[in-house]
Design an enzyme around this catalytic site. Structure first.
Site, PDB file in Angstrom:
ATOM      1  N   ASN A   9     -81.821 -12.288 -31.914  1.00  0.00           N
ATOM      2  CA  ASN A   9     -81.872 -13.251 -33.019  1.00  0.00           C
ATOM      3  C   ASN A   9     -80.457 -13.794 -33.191  1.00  0.00           C
ATOM      4  OD1 ASN A   9     -82.051 -14.646 -35.397  1.00  0.00           O
ATOM      5  ND2 ASN A   9     -82.552 -12.877 -36.677  1.00  0.00           N
ATOM      6  N   TRP A  10     -80.254 -15.000 -32.728  1.00  0.00           N
ATOM      7  CA  TRP A  10     -78.900 -15.587 -32.764  1.00  0.00           C
ATOM      8  C   TRP A  10     -78.476 -15.979 -34.175  1.00  0.00           C
ATOM      9  CZ3 TRP A  10     -79.004 -19.509 -28.026  1.00  0.00           C
ATOM     10  CH2 TRP A  10     -79.244 -18.785 -26.854  1.00  0.00           C
ATOM     11  N   LYS A  11     -79.430 -16.021 -35.094  1.00  0.00           N
ATOM     12  CA  LYS A  11     -79.163 -16.465 -36.473  1.00  0.00           C
ATOM     13  C   LYS A  11     -78.443 -17.834 -36.431  1.00  0.00           C
ATOM     14  CE  LYS A  11     -79.364 -11.703 -37.937  1.00  0.00           C
ATOM     15  NZ  LYS A  11     -79.004 -10.669 -38.888  1.00  0.00           N
ATOM     16  N   HIS A 102     -88.009 -12.746 -41.891  1.00  0.00           N
ATOM     17  CA  HIS A 102     -86.734 -12.035 -41.736  1.00  0.00           C
ATOM     18  C   HIS A 102     -86.155 -11.781 -43.136  1.00  0.00           C
ATOM     19  CE1 HIS A 102     -82.619 -11.079 -40.773  1.00  0.00           C
ATOM     20  NE2 HIS A 102     -83.032 -10.797 -39.549  1.00  0.00           N
ATOM     21  N   GLU A 104     -83.321 -12.110 -44.292  1.00  0.00           N
ATOM     22  CA  GLU A 104     -82.433 -13.177 -44.777  1.00  0.00           C
ATOM     23  C   GLU A 104     -83.248 -14.348 -45.324  1.00  0.00           C
ATOM     24  OE1 GLU A 104     -80.149 -13.351 -41.154  1.00  0.00           O
ATOM     25  OE2 GLU A 104     -79.469 -11.323 -41.582  1.00  0.00           O
ATOM     26  N   GLU A 174     -87.048  -3.815 -39.826  1.00  0.00           N
ATOM     27  CA  GLU A 174     -85.605  -4.012 -39.979  1.00  0.00           C
ATOM     28  C   GLU A 174     -85.180  -3.538 -41.368  1.00  0.00           C
ATOM     29  OE1 GLU A 174     -84.076  -7.244 -37.101  1.00  0.00           O
ATOM     30  OE2 GLU A 174     -84.737  -8.255 -38.913  1.00  0.00           O
ATOM     31  N   GLY A 180     -76.591  -5.972 -39.951  1.00  0.00           N
ATOM     32  CA  GLY A 180     -75.225  -6.501 -39.994  1.00  0.00           C
ATOM     33  C   GLY A 180     -74.219  -5.573 -40.641  1.00  0.00           C
ATOM     34  N   SER A 220     -78.348  -3.346 -36.721  1.00  0.00           N
ATOM     35  CA  SER A 220     -77.183  -2.743 -36.066  1.00  0.00           C
ATOM     36  C   SER A 220     -77.549  -1.982 -34.791  1.00  0.00           C
ATOM     37  CB  SER A 220     -76.413  -1.841 -37.035  1.00  0.00           C
ATOM     38  OG  SER A 220     -75.896  -2.615 -38.102  1.00  0.00           O
ATOM     39  N   GLY A 241     -79.345  -8.627 -33.582  1.00  0.00           N
ATOM     40  CA  GLY A 241     -78.576  -9.728 -34.163  1.00  0.00           C
ATOM     41  C   GLY A 241     -77.234  -9.859 -33.462  1.00  0.00           C
ATOM     42  N   GLY A 242     -76.189  -9.318 -34.081  1.00  0.00           N
ATOM     43  CA  GLY A 242     -74.817  -9.480 -33.585  1.00  0.00           C
ATOM     44  C   GLY A 242     -74.658  -9.197 -32.098  1.00  0.00           C
TER      45      GLY A 242
HETATM   46  P1  13P Z   1     -77.783  -7.014 -36.559  1.00  0.00           P
HETATM   47  O1  13P Z   1     -78.200  -6.502 -35.193  1.00  0.00           O
HETATM   48  O2  13P Z   1     -76.611  -7.918 -36.519  1.00  0.00           O
HETATM   49  O3  13P Z   1     -77.658  -5.880 -37.525  1.00  0.00           O
HETATM   50  O4  13P Z   1     -78.995  -7.920 -37.082  1.00  0.00           O
HETATM   51  C1  13P Z   1     -80.284  -7.459 -36.993  1.00  0.00           C
HETATM   52  C2  13P Z   1     -81.214  -8.555 -37.337  1.00  0.00           C
HETATM   53  O5  13P Z   1     -81.240  -9.030 -38.451  1.00  0.00           O
HETATM   54  C3  13P Z   1     -82.072  -9.083 -36.273  1.00  0.00           C
HETATM   55  O6  13P Z   1     -83.038  -9.935 -36.762  1.00  0.00           O
END
Ligand code: 13P
Length: 257
Positions: A9-11, A102, A104, A174, A180, A220, A241-242
């Site tokens: 997920n590149w956000k 998600h 967010e 999640e 994050g 994470s 994510g990251g």
């Molecule tokens: P991180 O891997 O950066 O914690 O993010 C997870 C995420 O929200 C994937 O959708």
């Protein structure tokens, strides 16, 4: 048998050219390691920003084992909804997946369970695989309400689907406190929740549906901890994510199965 997936997920990160560079490194890795033909290896999905979708989907078209998804879609088919993107538009780019709910989106954009049920419905209508996200915040875990919270999210968001519709959905657990933050759920915590999710699917639908549902872990997850998370029976891959923004890290995670 259920599918294993490692999804990025590149956000809201990466300019178009950076996204194309990352995609090309991931595709090279999948091809060089023949992952698309090896049994038991995961499929890869890249959830890109909307503006990258067409380019990345064109670039990966015809490459087995690599698919593309959007991070969101709107609840309505089309019309005067300035700034929104429909499931039909996403489908027309060649993308095959869409994230729904998600954390967010739930927290920053106020998306409710009812809105997410509509998004799931319209995604399925346009042949997109909804990757439905669920998970508790820290206070809920500390109050030992995490099972109750996730159960409610799944009941309201998904469990109204027919068995046939539900069989097309992927779930991503999640925990919000792990997103994050660098704090990952322990393998035992992830397994415990994934087994719980599979059990409530079993109760709502049946054994086959429960055993065939792909349940991803996100929060994470990185190149160092992916293997011990993915080693759990009910963890079918990750939503990253990251660590999905660097090809080397993401490819190490893909290799963790
Ligand atoms: P991180 O891997 O950066 O914690 O993010 C997870 C995420 O929200 C994937 O959708």
């Amino acid at each position: 048998m259920r599918k294993k997936i490692v999804a990025g997920n590149w956000k809201m990160n990466l300019k178009l050219e950076e996204g194309m560079q990352l995609s090309s490194e991931i595709v090279e890795f999948v091809k060089n390691n023949h992952l698309e033909t090896l049994a038991g290896k995961p499929g890869v999905v890249m959830f890109t920003p909307f503006v990258h979708l067409t380019s990345v989907a064109d670039f990966t078209a015809g490459i087995k084992g690599v698919e593309v998804g959007a991070q969101n879609c709107y609840t309505e088919e089309k019309g005067a909804f300035t700034g929104e993107v429909s499931a039909e538009m996403i489908e027309s780019t060649g993308a095959t997946h869409v994230l729904v709910g998600h954390s967010e989106r739930r927290s920053f954009f106020g998306e409710t369970d009812e809105v997410l049920a509509k998004k799931t419905e319209i995604a399925l209508k346009h042949a997109l695989t909804p990757v439905f996200c669920c998970g508790e915040v820290l206070d809920e875990r500390n109050a030992e309400k995490h099972f109750e919270v996730v159960k409610k999210q799944l009941h309201k968001g998904l469990f109204w689907l027919s068995e046939e519709e539900f069989s097309k959905v992927v779930i991503a657990y999640e925990p919000v406190w792990a997103i994050g933050t660098g704090v990952t759920a322990s393998p035992a915590q992830a397994q415990e929740m994934h087994a719980f999710i599979r059990q409530i699917i079993r109760e709502k639908y049946n054994d086959k549906t429960a055993d065939d549902t792909t349940i991803l872990y996100g929060g994470s997850c990185n190149a160092k901890n992916a293997a011990e998370l993915f080693a759990n029976e009910d963890v079918d891959g990750g939503l990253i994510g990251g660590a999905s923004l660097k090809a080397e890290d993401f490819c190490t995670i893909i290799k963790s199965f």
